[in-house]
Design a protein around this motif. Structure first.
Motif, mmCIF file in Angstrom:
data_model
loop_
_atom_site.group_PDB
_atom_site.id
_atom_site.type_symbol
_atom_site.label_atom_id
_atom_site.label_comp_id
_atom_site.label_asym_id
_atom_site.label_seq_id
_atom_site.Cartn_x
_atom_site.Cartn_y
_atom_site.Cartn_z
ATOM 1 N N VAL A 234 30.519 41.575 51.449
ATOM 2 C CA VAL A 234 29.919 40.286 51.092
ATOM 3 C C VAL A 234 29.969 40.067 49.586
ATOM 4 O O VAL A 234 30.335 38.983 49.103
ATOM 5 C CB VAL A 234 28.468 40.205 51.602
ATOM 6 N N LEU A 235 29.609 41.082 48.820
ATOM 7 C CA LEU A 235 29.616 40.954 47.361
ATOM 8 C C LEU A 235 31.025 40.688 46.838
ATOM 9 O O LEU A 235 31.223 39.876 45.935
ATOM 10 C CB LEU A 235 29.038 42.210 46.718
ATOM 11 N N ALA A 236 32.012 41.388 47.415
ATOM 12 C CA ALA A 236 33.396 41.193 46.994
ATOM 13 C C ALA A 236 33.874 39.775 47.297
ATOM 14 O O ALA A 236 34.719 39.227 46.584
ATOM 15 C CB ALA A 236 34.303 42.216 47.677
ATOM 16 N N GLY A 237 33.313 39.173 48.363
ATOM 17 C CA GLY A 237 33.703 37.820 48.712
ATOM 18 C C GLY A 237 33.025 36.745 47.874
ATOM 19 O O GLY A 237 33.510 35.612 47.801
ATOM 20 N N ILE A 238 31.887 37.103 47.235
ATOM 21 C CA ILE A 238 31.119 36.115 46.460
ATOM 22 C C ILE A 238 31.453 36.187 44.978
ATOM 23 O O ILE A 238 31.626 35.159 44.319
ATOM 24 C CB ILE A 238 29.607 36.338 46.670
ATOM 25 N N TYR A 239 31.550 37.414 44.449
ATOM 26 C CA TYR A 239 31.699 37.601 43.007
ATOM 27 C C TYR A 239 33.104 38.078 42.653
ATOM 28 O O TYR A 239 33.753 38.788 43.424
ATOM 29 C CB TYR A 239 30.682 38.632 42.497
ATOM 30 N N GLU A 240 33.523 37.718 41.471
ATOM 31 C CA GLU A 240 34.800 38.192 40.965
ATOM 32 C C GLU A 240 34.695 39.676 40.608
ATOM 33 O O GLU A 240 33.606 40.182 40.305
ATOM 34 C CB GLU A 240 35.207 37.394 39.722
ATOM 35 N N PRO A 241 35.821 40.388 40.632
ATOM 36 C CA PRO A 241 35.797 41.811 40.247
ATOM 37 C C PRO A 241 35.209 41.989 38.846
ATOM 38 O O PRO A 241 35.521 41.227 37.932
ATOM 39 C CB PRO A 241 37.277 42.205 40.280
ATOM 40 N N GLY A 242 34.345 42.992 38.697
ATOM 41 C CA GLY A 242 33.712 43.246 37.413
ATOM 42 C C GLY A 242 32.434 42.473 37.185
ATOM 43 O O GLY A 242 31.736 42.694 36.200
ATOM 44 N N HIS A 243 32.101 41.551 38.112
ATOM 45 C CA HIS A 243 30.890 40.740 37.959
ATOM 46 C C HIS A 243 29.750 41.237 38.833
ATOM 47 O O HIS A 243 28.681 40.631 38.857
ATOM 48 C CB HIS A 243 31.185 39.266 38.285
ATOM 49 N N TRP A 244 29.961 42.324 39.576
ATOM 50 C CA TRP A 244 28.886 42.866 40.406
ATOM 51 C C TRP A 244 28.985 44.389 40.454
ATOM 52 O O TRP A 244 30.043 44.972 40.260
ATOM 53 C CB TRP A 244 28.925 42.292 41.818
#
Length: 233
Positions: free
Chosen positions: A159-169
């Motif tokens: 879910v996080l990978a689908g919402i945020y760009e790499p390096g932003h979470w």
């Protein structure tokens, strides 16, 4: 890194045990035999973590907590006591005053003491990450990584990978088998969940977490404008 730890306890055997265990892990440990001495040591050099007894000669642990927080409200204070029930009314008053602290029952094992220091260390790492403008930092504290929690970890990561760009979470999982659970007597240490501005898929998964007995806590921080929001479930 949590380098500087202060143990405030009138029992020299307790102080010595904390010192031995933590110094083996590379921490610098100072000892205070009463509240006033501990306050003076904090004034001279702010510690990263304080282990605080409640029943001590002179001022007790609750009054010591108040004075410590008056010096620096951001101090990490972990009250370790065998007399929580005796001091519960005073602890409740301190909580209602807005004083933040953790509570554990004596005696603590060596692994429990190390785990507490590790959790504080991870929190300080997250502070550094927030300074680098991560949009979301999520830490999941689990009793153990069983198949149920592993599946949920995979779902959260997706879910996080689908919402945020790499390096932003950032998503960390901390296995804390044997760590003392946070005191919830009379629910006075329960923190209300703040839900503003977190993505709905993340909120749903956090809600699922709160119903799992193997999950101790999920803590997130999110940059919102110029501030940081914290969510604890």
């Amino acid at each position: 890194m949590v380098n500087n730890i202060l143990v405030i306890d009138d029992d020299p055997a307790v102080r010595g045990a904390f010192k031995l265990i933590l110094e083996e892990e590379g921490y610098h440990v100072r000892e205070a035999e009463n509240g006033l001495q501990g306050i003076a040591m904090v004034e001279a050099d702010r510690p990263d973590l304080i282990f605080l007894d409640l029943r001590m000669p002179g001022i007790d642990g609750v009054e010591t907590l108040r004075r410590l927080k008056a010096l620096d409200n951001s101090l990490n204070v972990y009250i370790v006591t065998a007399f929580a029930a005796e001091f519960m009314d005073q602890l409740k008053d301190a909580h209602e005053e807005g004083l933040q602290f953790e509570l554990a029952s004596k005696p603590l094992s060596a692994s429990q003491i190390r785990n507490i220091a590790q959790v504080v260390h991870i929190a300080k790492v997250h502070e550094g990450r927030r300074a680098n403008h991560h949009k979301l930092v999520l830490t999941l504290y689990v009793v153990s990584l069983n198949p149920e929690t592993r599946r949920l970890v995979e779902q959260i990561s997706a879910v996080l990978a689908g919402i945020y760009e790499p390096g932003h979470w950032v998503f960390d999982v901390v296995e804390v088998l044997g760590m003392p659970e946070k005191a919830l007597e009379k629910e006075i240490f329960a923190t209300p969940m703040l839900v503003r501005d977190l993505p709905e898929p993340v909120l749903k998964l956090l809600g699922d977490l709160s119903r799992m007995s193997s999950v101790m806590a999920a803590i997130t921080t999110q940059n919102v404008g110029t501030g940081v929001q914290t969510v604890i479930v």
